[in-house]
Design a protein around this motif. Sequence first.
Motif, short mmCIF file in Angstrom:
data_model
loop_
_atom_site.label_atom_id
_atom_site.label_comp_id
_atom_site.label_asym_id
_atom_site.label_seq_id
_atom_site.Cartn_x
_atom_site.Cartn_y
_atom_site.Cartn_z
N UNK A 179 0.85 -1.19 0.00
CA UNK A 179 0.00 0.00 0.00
C UNK A 179 0.88 1.24 0.00
N UNK A 180 0.68 2.13 -0.97
CA UNK A 180 1.43 3.38 -1.05
C UNK A 180 0.44 4.52 -0.86
N UNK A 181 0.67 5.33 0.18
CA UNK A 181 -0.27 6.37 0.58
C UNK A 181 0.35 7.74 0.33
N UNK A 182 -0.42 8.66 -0.25
CA UNK A 182 0.06 10.01 -0.43
C UNK A 182 -1.13 10.96 -0.59
N UNK A 183 -0.83 12.22 -0.96
CA UNK A 183 -1.88 13.22 -1.18
C UNK A 183 -1.27 14.43 -1.86
N UNK A 184 -2.14 15.29 -2.40
CA UNK A 184 -1.67 16.53 -3.01
C UNK A 184 -0.75 16.30 -4.18
N UNK A 185 0.25 17.18 -4.33
CA UNK A 185 1.17 17.11 -5.46
C UNK A 185 2.02 15.85 -5.46
N UNK A 186 2.17 15.21 -4.30
CA UNK A 186 3.00 14.01 -4.23
C UNK A 186 2.33 12.79 -4.85
N UNK A 187 1.06 12.91 -5.22
CA UNK A 187 0.43 11.80 -5.92
C UNK A 187 1.07 11.58 -7.29
#
Length: 325
Positions: free
Chosen positions: A205-213
């Motif tokens: 599972x790789x989790x991120x948000x915002x520009x780091x997607x």
Amino acid sequence: MQLTLVEAVNEALHAEMAADDRVVVYGEDVAETGGVFRATEGLEDAFGSERVVNTPIAEIAIVGTAVGLAMRGYRPVAEIQFSGFLPPAFNQLVSQASRIRWRTRGERTAPMVVRAPYGGGVRALEHHSEAMEAVYSHVPGLKVVVPSTPRDTKGLLTAAIRDPDPVLFLEPKRVYRSFRQAVPEESYVEPIGEAAVRREGEDVTVVSYGAMMEPTTTAVETLAEERGLDAEVVDVRTLSPLDRETLVESLKKTGRGVVVHEGPKSGGFAGEIIATLNEEALMYLEAPIERVTGFDVPIPMLAWEDYYLPNPPRIEEKILDAMAF
């Protein structure tokens, strides 16, 4: 229609101002020029100078005024030119806006939105590229939203304007105009507090948000092509309230995890995500959860940003570490 992320911001503001005359937009240079990134372009022409207002350079007054307007029945949307300028208004967000519901025992709320371009990647000057979302996510009563796509941006901003409580809406300026996406013309909401599974997978599972997607997705696609690795990608979208259920269910399926964000590592939001997963899915873990973050220094200016910000090779390395444990 095909929109960029910043155009989706503008579209949501237009739609909500047309639908509800309680919605007012104000901030530094938001009227005639449409803001530094043109997110409010055309609003003054459409709705007049009484509902789209330029302000002095005074962030504490901008956010404090939003509290007063919200208490008087308006739906203010205040723009802070860059999220790095938010600290002067920290007291208004923490001591006033976030506490109205608690202070009045639910009799009153503060339906207000504070928008701010957020994060690095555009070669900006000091105080223009900070990623301090973890600080604000620590505040009870303040919702924190970080979209990553144009479609989500329109729906989440619409939901934020209609929400009865204060929302800090952090817009990743690195991807303001980096791509277009089909966005419905009609008004709609994306629920605040729900993560989105961008890619289903079985291995990690790789989790991120915002520009780091963007670099996260690139890293995952590279590993899928080169090594056959099947990663699941989760876009948090809302930091507070955090969708713990989606994160936990994903980790239970894969047994391994990596969290990516651009803010400094120490005290960063990855720590909250990892703690949640350890508390609720420890027995499913096959390896320690990895972090890919910025460094514990102020974000550097100009070309040094490229070294500071997480990139696909750094993300790939941590995914492979999780797989090799």
